[in-house]
Design an enzyme around this catalytic site. Sequence first.
Site, PDB file in Angstrom:
ATOM      1  N   ASP A   1      -1.386 -36.756  24.205  1.00 17.79           N
ATOM      2  CA  ASP A   1      -0.396 -37.694  23.665  1.00 17.79           C
ATOM      3  C   ASP A   1      -0.039 -38.809  24.633  1.00 17.79           C
ATOM      4  O   ASP A   1       0.088 -39.971  24.230  1.00 17.79           O
ATOM      5  CB  ASP A   1       0.857 -36.950  23.196  1.00 17.79           C
TER       6      ASP A   1
ATOM      7  N   MET B   1      -0.113 -31.787  24.254  1.00 19.72           N
ATOM      8  CA  MET B   1      -1.093 -31.198  25.168  1.00 19.72           C
ATOM      9  C   MET B   1      -0.795 -29.711  25.436  1.00 19.72           C
ATOM     10  O   MET B   1       0.251 -29.201  25.064  1.00 19.72           O
ATOM     11  CB  MET B   1      -1.098 -31.969  26.491  1.00 19.72           C
ATOM     12  N   HIS B   2      -1.748 -29.060  26.092  1.00 22.09           N
ATOM     13  CA  HIS B   2      -1.585 -27.739  26.722  1.00 22.09           C
ATOM     14  C   HIS B   2      -1.540 -26.557  25.760  1.00 22.09           C
ATOM     15  O   HIS B   2      -1.635 -25.415  26.194  1.00 22.09           O
ATOM     16  CB  HIS B   2      -0.325 -27.684  27.598  1.00 22.09           C
TER      17      HIS B   2
END
Length: 481
Positions: A235, A79-80
Amino acid sequence: MYLGIDLGTSGVKALLIDGEGKAVGSASAPLTVSRPHPGWSEQEPADWMVAAFAAVDTLKHGHARELAAVKGIGLSGQMHGATLIDEADEPLRPAILWNDTRAHAQAAKLDADPRFREISGNIVFPGFTAPKLLWVRANERRRFERTAKVLLPKDYLRLWLTGEHVSDMSDASGTSWLDVGARSWSEELLEASDMRLDQMPALVEGSEVSGELRTELLARWGMTGPVVVAGGGGDNAASAIGTGTISAGQAFVSLGTSGVLFAANESYLPNPESAVHAFCHALPGRWHQMGVILSAAAALNWYAMIADSTPADLMAELGDQLEAPGRATFLPYLSGERTPHNDADIRAAFIGLSHEDDRASLTRAVIDGVAFALRDCQEALRAAGTELSSVMAVGGGSRAHLWLSAIATVLGLPVEVPEQGETGAALGAARLGLLAATGADPMDVCRPPKVHRVVEPVANLRRSYEEAYARYGALYRALKV
């Protein structure tokens, strides 16, 4: 057949399942991380494509008939990460990853604006996407001005698969631009960070169709179309789909590169003051909370490198019998920390070393330190109103019985170990691909795996671990002096 593709930090995994959800075959390809400066963590988007090609091509070599029968693909991923692309869909720079802390000043600036916590339901952490764009604006102005879209890692992979700019609710929750309660982009938060709505991908639920696989890829992999590509998930949300953690009261602990204590919710329960993440789940009308530590298995991998050994050999030296923690204490803040401290500057430390300490005692300190960090996450979830009764173990570190015994004892909770087989994010992604292609009931598809064994807390060590946890907490404050 249904295909899950999980874009992790250290590699891409492709997993085939049949219509009953049974794993048929899997393949992986490695990735590396570039750290050009202290606190930086980057990957080339082109490397994700190469790894994904390699993983699916390998599957084709061993499972061509099954791959040809694929009707749905799901995606999951780290992520991110900020993937900036221009009008021609070409990356403008390496992707800035989830564990990159360069944007800590920009994160503090955004977090000081009360609208971010109020609308997004979360602290603006340095690893989130929005502060990274502020860093690019301040330090790479030309690239910022040429940015047509900002995509998360798995969504760049989706662009390559389908030609569509789309994200899902769970992954978008970690950008600091999503109104997590309303499940939509917040134009107010975008404007506050000098971004526009047209720079964002479209949003779908994780189990919805986001596009169809491109013709040239159908031909490459021997598939007959159409093959739909699901929204997928970040995830941890995808791992929750893989472990059947979708209803209130269900939880898992993940010992991957990072560590996660994840609790499913059937309503939106933000509590940013506790540094708990409150995100959309990968299924409609569901949310989740999680505490996140930045170094879990990564801490043991780091120590193994220092000790000129392997994580498996270090754990084997300890045996299977949990012992009381020693005076040596490890704080696993190799990349800073999220829950509960939101501290990009703090760094790891061994404290309390003596002549009696050896390699084994330091290994024990590392695994105990990660367990204590997960206890911090448990306390943060408790402060946010979520009480856990048990957790399921997932991730590579979950294969180490001694580590799970330490975690069970520190958390005071039984830890369920699933039977051998697929339970992670790739399975969750494949299940989301199945849901998108068939419209099946998620409660029928997202079932928990059978439990192989339960690791119970070691009752006669609870007191010594409580005392050690108290020392651990005091040491964070001492490191800040």
